[in-house]
Write a protein that holds these residues in place. Structure first.
Motif, PDB file in Angstrom:
ATOM      1  N   ILE A 173      17.689  -7.258   8.186  1.00 44.80           N
ATOM      2  CA  ILE A 173      17.548  -6.811   6.806  1.00 44.80           C
ATOM      3  C   ILE A 173      16.690  -7.729   5.940  1.00 44.80           C
ATOM      4  N   PRO A 174      16.859  -9.065   5.992  1.00 43.85           N
ATOM      5  CA  PRO A 174      16.045  -9.915   5.104  1.00 43.85           C
ATOM      6  C   PRO A 174      14.544  -9.710   5.271  1.00 43.85           C
ATOM      7  N   ALA A 175      14.105  -9.297   6.466  1.00 46.82           N
ATOM      8  CA  ALA A 175      12.667  -9.083   6.671  1.00 46.82           C
ATOM      9  C   ALA A 175      12.154  -7.928   5.842  1.00 46.82           C
ATOM     10  N   LEU A 176      13.029  -6.982   5.496  1.00 52.10           N
ATOM     11  CA  LEU A 176      12.585  -5.846   4.705  1.00 52.10           C
ATOM     12  C   LEU A 176      12.117  -6.271   3.324  1.00 52.10           C
ATOM     13  N   ARG A 177      12.623  -7.386   2.843  1.00 53.42           N
ATOM     14  CA  ARG A 177      12.247  -7.820   1.506  1.00 53.42           C
ATOM     15  C   ARG A 177      10.794  -8.275   1.442  1.00 53.42           C
ATOM     16  N   THR A 178      10.181  -8.492   2.579  1.00 52.00           N
ATOM     17  CA  THR A 178       8.772  -8.903   2.593  1.00 52.00           C
ATOM     18  C   THR A 178       7.849  -7.701   2.744  1.00 52.00           C
ATOM     19  N   ARG A 179       8.402  -6.475   2.951  1.00 46.90           N
ATOM     20  CA  ARG A 179       7.560  -5.334   3.285  1.00 46.90           C
ATOM     21  C   ARG A 179       7.210  -4.424   2.108  1.00 46.90           C
ATOM     22  N   PRO A 180       8.162  -4.070   1.217  1.00 52.43           N
ATOM     23  CA  PRO A 180       7.817  -3.126   0.162  1.00 52.43           C
ATOM     24  C   PRO A 180       6.739  -3.673  -0.759  1.00 52.43           C
ATOM     25  N   PRO A 181       5.960  -2.801  -1.415  1.00 44.51           N
ATOM     26  CA  PRO A 181       4.953  -3.268  -2.374  1.00 44.51           C
ATOM     27  C   PRO A 181       5.608  -3.995  -3.544  1.00 44.51           C
ATOM     28  N   ARG A 182       4.800  -4.741  -4.276  1.00 39.97           N
ATOM     29  CA  ARG A 182       5.304  -5.440  -5.448  1.00 39.97           C
ATOM     30  C   ARG A 182       5.824  -4.440  -6.479  1.00 39.97           C
ATOM     31  N   LEU A 183       6.629  -4.926  -7.412  1.00 42.42           N
ATOM     32  CA  LEU A 183       7.229  -4.044  -8.411  1.00 42.42           C
ATOM     33  C   LEU A 183       6.168  -3.297  -9.200  1.00 42.42           C
ATOM     34  N   SER A 184       5.112  -3.986  -9.593  1.00 44.50           N
ATOM     35  CA  SER A 184       4.050  -3.332 -10.377  1.00 44.50           C
ATOM     36  C   SER A 184       3.388  -2.220  -9.572  1.00 44.50           C
ATOM     37  N   THR A 185       3.163  -2.483  -8.287  1.00 41.09           N
ATOM     38  CA  THR A 185       2.560  -1.462  -7.432  1.00 41.09           C
ATOM     39  C   THR A 185       3.500  -0.272  -7.265  1.00 41.09           C
ATOM     40  N   SER A 186       4.773  -0.568  -7.052  1.00 45.18           N
ATOM     41  CA  SER A 186       5.755   0.507  -6.882  1.00 45.18           C
ATOM     42  C   SER A 186       5.841   1.379  -8.131  1.00 45.18           C
ATOM     43  N   LEU A 187       5.862   0.754  -9.301  1.00 44.87           N
ATOM     44  CA  LEU A 187       5.938   1.520 -10.547  1.00 44.87           C
ATOM     45  C   LEU A 187       4.700   2.386 -10.745  1.00 44.87           C
ATOM     46  N   THR A 188       3.542   1.848 -10.369  1.00 47.13           N
ATOM     47  CA  THR A 188       2.302   2.624 -10.488  1.00 47.13           C
ATOM     48  C   THR A 188       2.331   3.840  -9.571  1.00 47.13           C
ATOM     49  N   LEU A 189       2.762   3.633  -8.328  1.00 47.07           N
ATOM     50  CA  LEU A 189       2.828   4.749  -7.376  1.00 47.07           C
ATOM     51  C   LEU A 189       3.849   5.790  -7.810  1.00 47.07           C
ATOM     52  N   LEU A 190       4.984   5.340  -8.307  1.00 42.93           N
ATOM     53  CA  LEU A 190       5.997   6.271  -8.798  1.00 42.93           C
ATOM     54  C   LEU A 190       5.466   7.090  -9.978  1.00 42.93           C
ATOM     55  N   ALA A 191       4.717   6.438 -10.860  1.00 43.18           N
ATOM     56  CA  ALA A 191       4.143   7.149 -12.001  1.00 43.18           C
ATOM     57  C   ALA A 191       3.152   8.218 -11.532  1.00 43.18           C
ATOM     58  N   LEU A 192       2.314   7.860 -10.559  1.00 42.31           N
ATOM     59  CA  LEU A 192       1.365   8.838 -10.028  1.00 42.31           C
ATOM     60  C   LEU A 192       2.082  10.016  -9.371  1.00 42.31           C
ATOM     61  N   MET A 193       3.180   9.732  -8.663  1.00 38.78           N
ATOM     62  CA  MET A 193       3.953  10.801  -8.043  1.00 38.78           C
ATOM     63  C   MET A 193       4.562  11.726  -9.102  1.00 38.78           C
ATOM     64  N   LEU A 194       5.079  11.149 -10.178  1.00 38.09           N
ATOM     65  CA  LEU A 194       5.656  11.960 -11.256  1.00 38.09           C
ATOM     66  C   LEU A 194       4.601  12.859 -11.896  1.00 38.09           C
ATOM     67  N   VAL A 195       3.413  12.307 -12.112  1.00 42.54           N
ATOM     68  CA  VAL A 195       2.319  13.102 -12.681  1.00 42.54           C
ATOM     69  C   VAL A 195       1.938  14.237 -11.728  1.00 42.54           C
ATOM     70  N   THR A 196       1.888  13.933 -10.440  1.00 44.23           N
ATOM     71  CA  THR A 196       1.549  14.953  -9.442  1.00 44.23           C
ATOM     72  C   THR A 196       2.565  16.080  -9.456  1.00 44.23           C
ATOM     73  N   VAL A 197       3.843  15.723  -9.480  1.00 36.58           N
ATOM     74  CA  VAL A 197       4.898  16.746  -9.512  1.00 36.58           C
ATOM     75  C   VAL A 197       4.812  17.576 -10.790  1.00 36.58           C
ATOM     76  N   ASN A 198       4.519  16.922 -11.907  1.00 34.81           N
ATOM     77  CA  ASN A 198       4.479  17.628 -13.187  1.00 34.81           C
ATOM     78  C   ASN A 198       3.296  18.586 -13.295  1.00 34.81           C
ATOM     79  N   LEU A 199       2.135  18.160 -12.805  1.00 35.58           N
ATOM     80  CA  LEU A 199       0.913  18.937 -13.025  1.00 35.58           C
ATOM     81  C   LEU A 199       0.527  19.842 -11.863  1.00 35.58           C
TER      82      LEU A 199
END
Length: 534
Positions: free
Chosen positions: A313-339
């Motif tokens: 499990i601790p190795a997973l903490r090195t894999r996900p994108p940074r918080l800023s990147t994650s928030l950006t991708l989530l925002a793009l996904m929300l826009v895609t779903v909306n439009l």
């Protein structure tokens, strides 16, 4: 006696078990569904017309080319040599896909050998067993649908492309020619295969040619297990810069893929579009959420494949994108779903398909389609993470070095493969307004074949109390719950291949049973049994 408990003998038993299940499924379909069902209503009369010599006949409702019908005609013509007054029935046409299931199994083994993939020879189960038991493949193997022949031709084309990689001179040209022929057959089965026999394999060819020409060390292309989100942009730029400088030799290596693209373009111009018939209901539409739906679909079917990456499990903490990147991708996904959420009329009008019920749930409240976005994102991280292979616990190393080691070797998946796969998957999905699980079959298959066959390294049990076990990421004591969870995940990961096969067996048992025995009638069509299916 040891011969009878050898892995080879046990694999034969497993294959025999799979075959018996498949034959039972085929027999029950022919007994309980003795007339053409759903798309068979169009496919069977068309192939019967060819069998009767009516080669100019074409049903305007059929959207795909006649590759399957011609293959079925040739197969039954061969069988006709051994039977007196042979008249193919629905059973014989369905037999085409029964044979194709085992042809696909053989082709998958050949592809593994040609690509020199790592194989656990001591293991009983192999991924080829799981692939032929994959619900979308197993289910349609008993019906007269185009999916199995489509998948088989793509795998066959991939075999010839892979064989060319290790050939030279005349043998290389021969494999390239066979790649072209197999690709044309694949296009004659389903038009969207162009994205797999030309774009996908062409992208892999560009990466291979560039690295061969200038050296792999001069191209930025890290393993998925070590890559950050920024590495994907850097790899794209690195490959583009190197590729532009060597276009002539690239075209020489890419002539089969370029020829396939030219043939496809000529067909589209001649036909006035991609689909052959029923053009009003199959208009190409920009449908970006298709690239969101694919991630939970892969997780649903292949969650056991995700287990090796959770083996530490601790190795997973090195894999996900940074918080800023994650928030950006989530925002793009929300826009895609909306439009850009597109719901085809067929999706809401046909309650025989499981997608009808999924979208009915998502439409119950406006908030639900947005609440699903974090699920899409987490699933995407897990699917991409599975390509990094299994993780293992830290070993004693100097403090300045990373304490987390990841297992990857000959089958290492690199960032360039992800980029090529995403490009081919996007092109094949985002223009389709209709959401059908079968559309995700080839993206899933190519992903599944790329997942490294790795097993977590066993960890020696610590004699220290649980409160003294350290979390290597933060140096904090790990709880008993974390240790217990880690032990369960490690155990499950070591049996991930078996869990995958068992899961597919369960899904097939449920969906096949519902199809056969839980039919219903529409009020507007009394006397006609409707059946649930993918």
């Amino acid at each position: 006696m040891s011969y009878f408990v050898s892995p080879e003998f046990l694999r034969v038993l497993v294959l025999g078990f799979i075959t018996s299940l498949h034959m039972t499924w085929r027999r029950l379909v022919n007994q309980l569904v003795p007339v053409p069902y759903l798309d068979e209503f169009f496919h069977v009369p068309q192939v019967q017309a060819y069998w009767s010599g009516k080669w100019s006949h074409w049903d305007p409702k059929i959207t795909t080319p006649p590759g399957l019908y011609i293959f079925s005609y040739g197969l039954n013509s061969f069988r006709d040599l051994f039977y007196l007054d042979f008249k193919p029935s629905l059973n014989e046409w369905r037999f085409t896909n029964v044979l194709l299931l085992y042809m696909l199994l053989v082709a998958l083994y050949i592809l593994t050998a040609v690509e020199k993939k790592t194989v656990n020879h001591a293991g009983i189960l192999q991924r080829e067993f799981s692939i032929v038991m994959f619900p979308l493949i197993f289910f349609f193997s008993a019906l007269y649908y185009t999916d199995l022949f489509s998948v088989f031709t793509v795998v066959l084309t991939h075999i010839f492309w892979s064989a060319r990689s290790s050939a030279d001179g005349g043998r290389k040209v021969l494999y390239q020619a066979l790649h072209l022929v197999a690709g044309l057959v694949s296009l004659a089965t389903r038009q969207t295969n162009i994205f797999w026999v030309a774009v996908y394999l062409g992208g892999l060819q560009v990466v291979e040619s560039v690295k061969h020409q200038i050296g792999p060390d001069k191209v930025h292309d890290p393993p998925v297990s070590e890559a950050s989100f920024e590495d994907y942009a850097t790899t794209s730029i690195s490959l583009a810069q190197a590729g532009i400088a060597m276009i002539p030799p690239l075209l020489l290596d890419l002539w089969p893929q370029v020829s396939l693209l030219a043939a496809f373009t000529a067909f589209v111009i001649w036909n006035g579009g991609v689909v052959l018939g029923d053009k009003d209901n199959h208009i190409a539409t920009m449908h970006l959420p298709q690239m969101l739906y694919i991630w939970p679909l892969i997780i649903f079917f292949s969650w056991p494949v995700m287990l090796p990456q959770l083996s530490y499990i601790p190795a997973l903490r090195t894999r996900p994108p940074r918080l800023s990147t994650s928030l950006t991708l989530l925002a793009l996904m929300l826009v895609t779903v909306n439009l850009n959420t597109v719901i085809h009329p067929f999706t809401l009008a046909d309650n025989r398909h499981y997608t009808f019920y999924i979208f009915r749930i998502l439409r119950q409240h406006w908030f639900l389609k947005y609440a699903a976005v974090p699920v899409y994102y987490i699933c995407a991280c897990l699917v991409i993470g599975a390509l990094g292979g299994a993780t293992r616990e830290p070993r004693p190393v100097p403090p300045q070095k990373s304490q987390i080691r990841l297992l990857y070797g000959h089958d290492t998946v690199r960032v360039s493969w992800i980029l090529v796969w995403l490009a081919a998957t996007s092109l094949s999905l985002v223009t389709a307004p209709l959401v059908e699980p079968r559309y995700f079959l080839l993206p899933w298959l190519t992903w599944r074949l790329a997942v490294p066959e790795s097993t977590p390294v066993p960890v020696q049990q610590s004699t220290a109390p649980a409160r003294q076990i350290k979390d290597s990421s933060h140096g904090a004591p790990a709880s008993r719950f974390t240790c217990s969870l880690q032990a369960v995940l490690r155990l499950a990961a070591s049996y991930s291949t078996a869990l995958e096969l068992v899961w597919y067996l369960l899904v097939n048992m449920v969906t096949c049973y519902v199809f056969l025995y839980k039919g219903f009638e529409w009020p507007q069509e009394p006397g006609n049994t409707q059946r649930f299916m993918w």
